[in-house]
Design a protein around this motif. Structure first.
Motif, PDB file in Angstrom:
ATOM      1  N   PHE A 127       0.818  -1.220   0.000  1.00 46.03           N
ATOM      2  CA  PHE A 127       0.000   0.000   0.000  1.00 46.03           C
ATOM      3  C   PHE A 127       0.846   1.263   0.000  1.00 46.03           C
ATOM      4  O   PHE A 127       0.514   2.234  -0.673  1.00 46.03           O
ATOM      5  N   PHE A 132      -0.534   4.933  -0.507  1.00 47.44           N
ATOM      6  CA  PHE A 132      -1.463   4.990   0.627  1.00 47.44           C
ATOM      7  C   PHE A 132      -0.700   5.372   1.888  1.00 47.44           C
ATOM      8  O   PHE A 132       0.442   4.972   2.077  1.00 47.44           O
ATOM      9  N   PRO A 191      -8.119  14.234  -1.375  1.00 50.38           N
ATOM     10  CA  PRO A 191      -8.099  12.768  -1.484  1.00 50.38           C
ATOM     11  C   PRO A 191      -7.483  12.104  -0.246  1.00 50.38           C
ATOM     12  O   PRO A 191      -6.465  12.565   0.246  1.00 50.38           O
ATOM     13  N   ARG A 193      -6.116   8.439   0.918  1.00 49.37           N
ATOM     14  CA  ARG A 193      -5.798   7.048   0.585  1.00 49.37           C
ATOM     15  C   ARG A 193      -5.061   6.498   1.786  1.00 49.37           C
ATOM     16  O   ARG A 193      -3.954   6.942   2.077  1.00 49.37           O
ATOM     17  N   TYR A 221     -10.306   4.758   0.363  1.00 53.49           N
ATOM     18  CA  TYR A 221      -9.845   5.652  -0.696  1.00 53.49           C
ATOM     19  C   TYR A 221     -11.021   6.569  -0.987  1.00 53.49           C
ATOM     20  O   TYR A 221     -12.072   6.112  -1.442  1.00 53.49           O
ATOM     21  N   ASP A 223     -12.094  10.094  -2.907  1.00 53.82           N
ATOM     22  CA  ASP A 223     -11.682  11.144  -3.856  1.00 53.82           C
ATOM     23  C   ASP A 223     -12.869  11.419  -4.778  1.00 53.82           C
ATOM     24  O   ASP A 223     -13.923  10.808  -4.644  1.00 53.82           O
ATOM     25  N   VAL A 226     -14.363   8.054  -7.403  1.00 48.60           N
ATOM     26  CA  VAL A 226     -13.874   6.712  -7.079  1.00 48.60           C
ATOM     27  C   VAL A 226     -14.993   5.700  -7.342  1.00 48.60           C
ATOM     28  O   VAL A 226     -16.150   5.930  -6.975  1.00 48.60           O
ATOM     29  N   HIS A 230     -12.336   0.786  -9.429  1.00 50.58           N
ATOM     30  CA  HIS A 230     -11.071   1.159  -8.785  1.00 50.58           C
ATOM     31  C   HIS A 230     -10.778   0.243  -7.607  1.00 50.58           C
ATOM     32  O   HIS A 230      -9.644  -0.175  -7.392  1.00 50.58           O
ATOM     33  N   VAL A 234      -7.454  -2.145  -7.006  1.00 52.94           N
ATOM     34  CA  VAL A 234      -6.546  -2.024  -5.859  1.00 52.94           C
ATOM     35  C   VAL A 234      -6.482  -3.341  -5.096  1.00 52.94           C
ATOM     36  O   VAL A 234      -5.410  -3.817  -4.727  1.00 52.94           O
ATOM     37  N   GLY A 299     -16.028   6.997  -2.285  1.00 54.60           N
ATOM     38  CA  GLY A 299     -14.864   6.242  -1.854  1.00 54.60           C
ATOM     39  C   GLY A 299     -15.174   4.780  -1.701  1.00 54.60           C
ATOM     40  O   GLY A 299     -16.330   4.385  -1.678  1.00 54.60           O
TER      41      GLY A 299
ATOM     42  N   ALA B 494      -4.198   9.254  -9.815  1.00 59.75           N
ATOM     43  CA  ALA B 494      -3.954  10.173  -8.702  1.00 59.75           C
ATOM     44  C   ALA B 494      -2.594  10.815  -8.872  1.00 59.75           C
ATOM     45  O   ALA B 494      -1.717  10.237  -9.521  1.00 59.75           O
TER      46      ALA B 494
END
Lengths: 339, 814
Positions: A127, A132, A191, A193, A221, A223, A226, A230, A234, A299, B494
């Motif tokens: 991460f 993150f 954002p 993360r 997450y 933003d 999102v 996504h 991830v 998110g 991002a």
């Protein structure tokens, strides 16, 4: 005879009081109430006395023996306590001395890292490398952060899913790492993360498949724009890094009050689909509670049980190994450490 | 929640959707199916047969000798039968020898063999429902309808082979509409692109319009949203027909009698709990819904007297309580075998009120479980009419005798939600057309009207109570019906930004490296709570802990105030296998606060034990532990770690480390702030814990380490250009004068010119007075600007010795 016994008792008790260590006490015991002790001797001879004396003498001798015995054990405790108290002096070691040269720089082998710590790090690294932050929150939480802000108001039936340890001060042991989401949103703006790695608690009786202490990774997450897609990316990336290069993931509908929509994620591992984690899009109510406008931001969030993942990865058969400190278990996870 | 495939197939066309496909469909679009079971799959071998003759058994009055023929060409078999209802000409379920029967609930399966019963050979068995595992009925054999074909497997003529699914209840907590089969049929119809065929309702023509409705009043409108009462008269009660008993049994519901069974059937079908009162016991000609009075009592139909509180909802007639609303009926108003008239209740109660009462009384029923989910008030009338239709169909001569009583203070006003098409696509990350979005919502019963870039969606009543509140909820509907498998992973975009682990994670890693890599410690995890006994072991019996109010065990009833307690327990469990060991853990300690959250201290705990460290305990474990802590300090990058003798609480609220040996303990400080305490464990603690030999333990507080590391700037000094001039000195000091004090005194005397002072020898014994010891120290003198001349060095040395003399210590120079 009775006078003699009284005198003997007085003498014996004085000897007990005067004894300065365990050895002397032992000798006093032998002299008076041991197998060949003087009071014991009188007790033995009671049978030879005239009938009318047997009762009173026997009784008095027994009393005397008990009195001496009690005094002995009291004195023993006293001496031990004294010895403990004097340890400060008798066993004093000067910690300010430099460590003995032979010991100072020694490197010892055989150390181990707990498999949960090791996997947690691995996940943390994945991460971090994806940008993150890592966060942590209190293990003791209040009702608002553990439930209320997560769309589980008082008496919400979903609280049944969370078997909670309640504390004497009205707080609780957090049942999931999700409160960290709320705290992160309260203190930051998108954002965001972040992952939170930590301990959580469930009110459970212990057995091979039930624990009351778990380790979780919470990721989220937030933003603009999102999407579920996504989240899939991830999580698939994470699982490919941690489990296997060709892991596939799939989503099934599920329900958690703090996400909408909510999912269970399954993962292919060694040719089979396994149920692995719960995830979803952060519920607009939760965003609002964190001071974030849900019409602008969205998110995803997920919670992954590390204990379960370690079991899956290493084939660990019994959940209890994680908390019982058995070195035979832990030594199997010694290798592959980095500084 | 259990679901019957066959029942669903009566409402939705499942010809193309065999049971496994249905399971997949529901799992990936609606909710997790935990398991499924094929009913009667184990009845292979049981066939239909005719009883062609019945004769008395020669050896027993109560047994009969039957001749059974399973098909026209089959060989007749003699079977001994004990049932009183067996008669010539019946068509029955025949289990020939070799068949394995499942048996009733809680019984072992039974494999039949030909065996003699009182002198007559019996070849197989004429089965009762119970023996077939089909129900609890065992008063006699199962008699099949006269037109049943002969010699065919029972599974062909009875509704066997149904598949029962077990739905994960947690997945449908928010879906009150899915607690009955009708809701699932609606869901399936949307998934399969069909329209569901709902069960028939009582027609308008069957409902009287003239006369007065039975009086019903809701005195507590917050507790009851709707109350429908239906009076049905001309009933005959009795056992239910086979299909009804089978249907209930297959879903785990016991058959009681026809009227109760019908209420249960409607519960399983519609998801609406019903309650039938025997009209003879509804006193005073009225029904009211009200909150209980404080301490009010009523006896529920399980015979228990319940003490109630305000907030508990009651159904009362003219004289008193007749039911605990939404949870259980009263003892005296239930239907009986001779009931001919009922008042049927179909109501909607407040979910929270039902939940609170049922939780407080520990009384959870099928009804309360559903009311807790927040049922749709529209369902109440529908379920009542469905019940009426079933009565009219199954009980000849019955009729609805009064107009429907319907108390419904606030009829449903459809909720309208604006859903931008773009939001659906963006939130899911899915390419899906406007038309498809609208189609999905319509198929689920939503009314979707297009308005430019968005649709205005009206929520049907059965989705409105709990589930569908805002646009996000509609996104889920579209996503799950379309299928999450259509989503593709998509990398988020991002800005590049560096990320580093937070300082406490860095500390955790460095500590782990020092202990597990360099010093041979095993990292363990112990619980965050412990019990009174373990607290007493470390001398914390009387210290106030943060307590667990509902501990699972008395060993887990308070939160830790030292990691040593947790480590000690693990050391004890290891010691019979491991004579010596080293453990460390990363833990948190919890200091109660008067308000708010407790103070949490992250700590690192260390513990070593050595069974052999017994005869001459020199404190070696303690010194080794100090060495390990210094190694941790080095790995962490802490400068100027100082050690002093003694022990102290590491932070306000943390207990005095009473577990440490009073003469073998130390505090480590950085910049004057305590970061760790370490020591041998007091022998009494070791004994109390059940360890042998000696043990040592330390606790490192993470917060001051973080502070020190954050403050740490480089402490670079230019490399010395001139030589260092060392000299040695031996000092006789009282035995318990710390070496550090001596070194400090020397340093202070020549502060500008001293580079280091080391102790290199300690001596006690001949030539040194009792109670004293001799320390040998090396002092390194220097001058940054020039080479020290012998004269200056001598003068400095003299100052050092004078300082020692001033302390009253005898100096032996060499």
């Amino acid at each position: 005879m009775l006078d003699e016994l009284q005198a003997m008792e007085r003498e014996a008790l004085a000897a007990v009081r005067a004894a300065a260590d365990g050895d002397v006490l032992g000798a006093v015991e032998a002299t008076w109430i041991g197998r060949k002790g003087r009071i014991t001797g009188i007790l033995r001879s009671v049978g030879t006395l005239p009938a009318e004396q047997r009762g009173p003498v026997g009784q008095a001798a027994n009393l005397a023996r008990r009195a001496v015995d009690e005094a002995l054990s009291a004195r023993r405790t006293e001496l031990l306590a004294g010895a403990e108290a004097r340890l400060a002096d008798t066993e004093w070691v000067d910690a300010t001395l430099p460590p003995p040269a032979a010991r100072a720089g020694v490197r010892r082998t055989g150390g181990t890292i707990h498999p949960i710590t090791a996997l947690t790090r691995e996940i943390e690294d994945v991460f971090l490398s994806m940008g993150f932050d890592t966060l942590d929150g209190p293990w003791v939480e209040d009702d608002f952060h553990n439930f209320g802000a997560l769309n589980m108001p008082a008496d919400h039936p979903a609280r049944d899913m969370q078997d909670t340890y309640w504390l004497s001060d009205g707080n609780l042991l957090r049942t999931h790492t999700s409160p960290v989401q709320v705290r992160a949103m309260e203190s930051g703006a998108p954002p965001i993360r972040a992952v939170c790695l930590g301990r959580v608690f469930r009110h459970e009786e212990l057995d091979a498949t039930h624990e009351n202490t778990f380790h979780q990774i919470e990721g989220f997450y937030v933003d603009r724009g999102v999407s579920v897609g996504h989240m899939l990316y991830v999580l698939r990336t994470l699982l490919r890094e941690v489990l296997d290069d060709d892991v596939e993931v799939r989503l099934r509908p599920s329900y958690f009050p703090f996400v909408e929509p909510g999912f269970e994620m399954d993962v292919t591992f060694r040719g089979k689909w396994m149920e692995l984690l719960g995830c979803g899009m952060v519920h607009p109510y939760v965003l609002e509670q964190g001071g974030i406008d849900p019409t602008v931001f969205s998110g995803f969030a997920f919670g992954l049980g590390i204990d379960r993942l370690v079991m899956l990865k290493h084939g660990v058969e019994d959940l209890r190994h994680f908390m019982d400190g058995d070195l035979r278990f832990l030594r199997q996870f010694g290798g592959g450490l980095e500084g | 929640m259990k679901l019957s495939y066959r029942w669903l197939s009566e409402m939705v066309d499942l010809a193309e959707t065999p049971p496994p496909a249905l399971k997949q469909l529901l799992t990936f679009h609606t909710a997790e199916i935990e398991g499924s079971e094929v009913l009667g799959a184990d009845l292979a071998g049981v066939v239909t047969g005719r009883v062609v003759a019945v004769r008395p058994h020669p050896g027993a009055d109560r047994l009969r000798l039957c001749t059974v023929q399973a098909g026209a060409d089959a060989e007749p078999r003699e079977v001994v039968c004990g049932a009183s209802n067996v008669a010539e000409g019946q068509i029955i379920a025949y289990a020939p020898e070799g068949t394995t029967l499942p048996g009733g609930e809680g019984e072992e399966p039974l494999t039949l063999t030909a065996r003699e019963i009182r002198g007559v050979l019996s070849r197989g068995m004429i089965c009762s429902e119970r023996e077939l595992g089909l129900g609890e009925e065992h008063g006699g054999i199962l008699v099949l309808p006269p037109d049943t074909p002969l010699g065919v497997p029972l599974a062909q003529v009875l509704p066997l082979g149904d598949v029962i699914y077990d739905v994960e209840n947690v997945c449908i907590t928010h879906r009150p509409d899915l607690w009955g089969h009708v809701g699932w049929a609606r869901e399936l119809a949307a998934l399969l692109g069909q329209r569901a065929t709902p069960p028939t309702m009582a027609p308008e023509s069957a409902l009287p319009t003239g006369g007065d409705a039975f009086p019903v009043a809701i005195d507590d409108p917050a507790g009851c949203r709707r109350y429908v009462a239906l009076l049905i008269e001309g009933l005959t009660n009795g056992p239910s027909p086979l299909w009804l008993r089978r249907r209930l049994a297959s879903l785990g519901v016991r058959s009681i009698d026809l009227l109760v069974d019908l209420t249960n059937l409607v519960l399983l079908e519609q998801g609406q709990p019903l309650h039938a009162f025997d009209l003879r016991h509804v006193r005073g000609g009225e029904i009211r819904v009200r909150s209980a009075a404080p301490g009010e009592r009523m006896t529920t139909l399980d015979g228990q007297e319940r003490v109630l509180e305000p907030g508990d909802l009651l159904i009362v007639d003219g004289e008193g309580p007749v039911a605990l609303a939404g949870i259980m009926g009263g003892a005296h108003s239930e239907v009986q075998a001779d009931t001919t008239a009922i008042l049927l209740e179909s109501a909607t109660f407040d979910p929270l009120r039902i939940r609170l009462t049922s939780a407080r009384l520990g009384l959870r029923t099928e009804a309360s479980a559903r009311f807790e989910k927040d049922l749709d008030p529209e369902l109440a009338l529908q379920a009542a009419l469905r019940f009426a239709a079933l009565c009219l169909e199954l009980i000849p001569g019955c009729r609805v005798s009064r107009p429907v009583s319907d108390c419904h203070p606030r009829p449903y006003e459809p909720r309208e939600i604006a859903l931008p098409y773009g939001m659906v696509r963006r939130r899911l990350g899915l390419r899906i057309g406007d038309y498809r979005i609208r189609g999905i919502l319509t198929s689920l019963g939503f009314d979707a009207v297009e308005a430019g870039e968005e649709i205005r969606v009206r929520v049907p009543s059965w989705r409105a109570t709990k589930d569908i509140q805002r646009a996000e909820d509609l996104v889920e509907e579209v996503g799950r019906i379309e299928g999450y498998r259509k989503l593709t992973p998509m990398a988020p975009v991002a800005p590049l930004a560096p990320r580093r682990p937070r300082p406490d994670r860095v500390v955790a890693r460095r500590v782990a490296a020092a202990l597990s890599l360099d010093r041979g410690y095993a990292e363990v995890k112990h619980r965050s709570f412990y019990g009174a006994a373990d607290a007493a072991t470390v001398g914390l019996a009387d210290v106030a802990h943060l307590m667990v109010r509902n501990p699972t065990s008395s060993e887990h009833d308070r939160l830790l105030l030292t990691s040593v307690a947790g480590l000690l327990r693990l050391a004890v469990s290891n010691q019979h296998r491991e004579p010596a060991g080293r453990l460390w853990s990363s833990a948190r300690l919890f200091v109660p606060q008067p308000a708010g959250l407790p103070r949490e201290h992250a700590v690192v705990g260390l513990l070593t034990w050595d069974r052999t460290d017994d005869d001459n305990p020199t404190g070696g474990q303690f010194l080794a532990l100090l060495g390990d802590l210094r190694a941790v300090g080095e790995r962490l990058g802490l400068r100027d770690v100082c050690v002093r003798n003694g022990a102290d609480a590491l932070a306000e609220g943390l207990p005095q480390p009473a577990w440490l040996h009073p003469g073998r303990c130390a505090v480590l400080t950085v910049g004057g702030v305590a970061v760790a305490v370490a020591g041998e464990l007091a022998p009494a603690v070791v004994r109390a814990a059940g360890l042998e030999g000696r043990a040592a333990a330390a606790e490192l507080l993470v917060a001051p380490v973080l502070t020190a590391l954050a403050a740490g700037t480089s402490a670079y000094e230019p490399v010395l250009r001139y030589p260092v001039v060392p000299f040695d000195v031996a000092v006789v000091v009282p035995r318990r004068t710390p070496a550090a004090d001596v070194a400090d005194a020397m340093r202070a005397a020549v502060a500008e010119n001293v580079r280091a002072v080391h102790v290199f020898d300690v001596y006690e014994g001949d030539g040194i007075p009792a109670g004293a010891r001799s320390l040998a120290l090396r002092c390194e003198l220097f001058d940054r600007e020039r080479t020290l001349t012998p004269e200056v060095a001598d003068a400095l040395r003299a100052r050092v010795i004078a300082a020692l003399d001033a302390k009253g210590w005898r100096v032996r120079t060499g």
